[in-house]
Write a protein that holds these residues in place. Sequence first.
Motif, PDB file in Angstrom:
ATOM      1  N   CYS B  45     -22.113   8.388 -39.097  1.00 35.30           N
ATOM      2  CA  CYS B  45     -23.355   7.718 -39.139  1.00 35.30           C
ATOM      3  C   CYS B  45     -23.629   7.804 -40.600  1.00 35.30           C
ATOM      4  CB  CYS B  45     -24.303   8.017 -38.141  1.00 35.30           C
ATOM      5  SG  CYS B  45     -25.815   7.303 -38.377  1.00 35.30           S
ATOM      6  N   ASN B  48     -30.095   5.503 -41.452  1.00 38.07           N
ATOM      7  CA  ASN B  48     -31.090   5.307 -40.527  1.00 38.07           C
ATOM      8  C   ASN B  48     -31.512   3.746 -40.489  1.00 38.07           C
ATOM      9  OD1 ASN B  48     -33.283   5.977 -38.734  1.00 38.07           O
ATOM     10  ND2 ASN B  48     -33.834   7.888 -39.914  1.00 38.07           N
ATOM     11  N   TYR B  49     -31.516   3.011 -39.346  1.00 37.30           N
ATOM     12  CA  TYR B  49     -31.713   1.513 -39.393  1.00 37.30           C
ATOM     13  C   TYR B  49     -33.341   1.389 -38.791  1.00 37.30           C
ATOM     14  CZ  TYR B  49     -26.796   2.555 -39.014  1.00 37.30           C
ATOM     15  OH  TYR B  49     -25.426   3.037 -39.374  1.00 37.30           O
ATOM     16  N   THR B  80     -30.897   5.575 -35.212  1.00 37.45           N
ATOM     17  CA  THR B  80     -29.868   6.257 -35.659  1.00 37.45           C
ATOM     18  C   THR B  80     -29.199   7.229 -34.796  1.00 37.45           C
ATOM     19  OG1 THR B  80     -28.915   7.161 -37.579  1.00 37.45           O
ATOM     20  CG2 THR B  80     -30.947   8.080 -36.921  1.00 37.45           C
ATOM     21  N   LEU B  85     -25.711  11.964 -37.942  1.00 34.91           N
ATOM     22  CA  LEU B  85     -26.174  11.701 -39.519  1.00 34.91           C
ATOM     23  C   LEU B  85     -26.444  13.205 -40.070  1.00 34.91           C
ATOM     24  CD1 LEU B  85     -27.418   9.418 -41.186  1.00 34.91           C
ATOM     25  CD2 LEU B  85     -29.626   9.958 -40.085  1.00 34.91           C
TER      26      LEU B  85
END
Lengths: 191, 191
Positions: B45, B48-49, B80, B85
């Motif tokens: 990943c 951050n969306y 996310t 991440l």
Amino acid sequence: MLQGLFDHIRRFVPLSGEEEQVLVQYIEIRDVKKKAFLLKEGQVCQGNYFILSGCCRAYFETERDGEQIYHFAIENWWITDYMSLESRKPSACNIQAVEHTSYAVLYRDVQDELFAAVPQLEKYFRIILEKALAAAQLRIKYIFTQTAEQRYHHFSGLFPDFVQRVPQYMLASYLGVSPEFISKIRAKKKV
Amino acid sequence: MLQGLFDHIRRFVPLSGEEEQVLVQYIEIRDVKKKAFLLKEGQVCQGNYFILSGCCRAYFETERDGEQIYHFAIENWWITDYMSLESRKPSACNIQAVEHTSYAVLYRDVQDELFAAVPQLEKYFRIILEKALAAAQLRIKYIFTQTAEQRYHHFSGLFPDFVQRVPQYMLASYLGVSPEFISKIRAKKKV
């Protein structure tokens, strides 16, 4: 006394000796006996607790099963009720010492002042919150996708010492199984 | 285009017009059709969306039930996989558009640079992470303490529009119930 906290912070952000001394002024150290409450249902949660030694549990009172533990914290873990801390509304949960526990409190009402004095602590909390959220998301995954037995073995594989340290009925509550179920699994292992 | 994001940030920290312009340089806007993947299991990943319009779901593939949805995001929500991440390891989950979706991406590898340029964004993320963690803790509480029917009514009370918006089988997966169970409850309500 606060060395554990300083070391934990330095795992994520730099912290100078002078900044340690600033931090000390914003932190209160407390010592409680086993079964004492750091937070009781109905109180507004005032701060974030960092465990220096000992062990605490966070749990809800429930109609169905009596108690539901949703979080444990041992040395070097933070524990709080973010819902109450954020909203300043009475907490729906309890945080209780499982053993004699020493902990550091960062009170909400001085937190912003501390972050202004030592700005990288904002980053430190952002990072540990990301880790806590990742763990909570994973926990939801395991609750839904693992059987009770898988959940027990997975958890005791990750935290073998911890599993020995807390009473069986608390571990059962955390994992969402019955205490009898854990006895049965442990008996199986000994065979 | 990014007005929704600017407004969301201003709910928690100040943001000047100049800072908006800095932020724009660090954000990528994307547009995907229904069923497209923002993240696929096995990929690392990258960011951050923030959903500008549309709806996404995050789910795990499971042996037992096929899919387990652990998170939805609609307009003004971040989504996310923090585990991937943070660790930079391949993700164990999928994030997929449930509708045609526009979203803003903040990539991990420019995040620290952005926080250095606009420091209060560190605070913004710390605050929204606290809220997300509070919600995840509450969700664990409800999974353990509510019956399936209570869970459905509680969730549809909190998010009535949302319940109408996503397919029934997805809602069932999120709540940990069968789609037939939701049909049954809805039929009961109509009587």
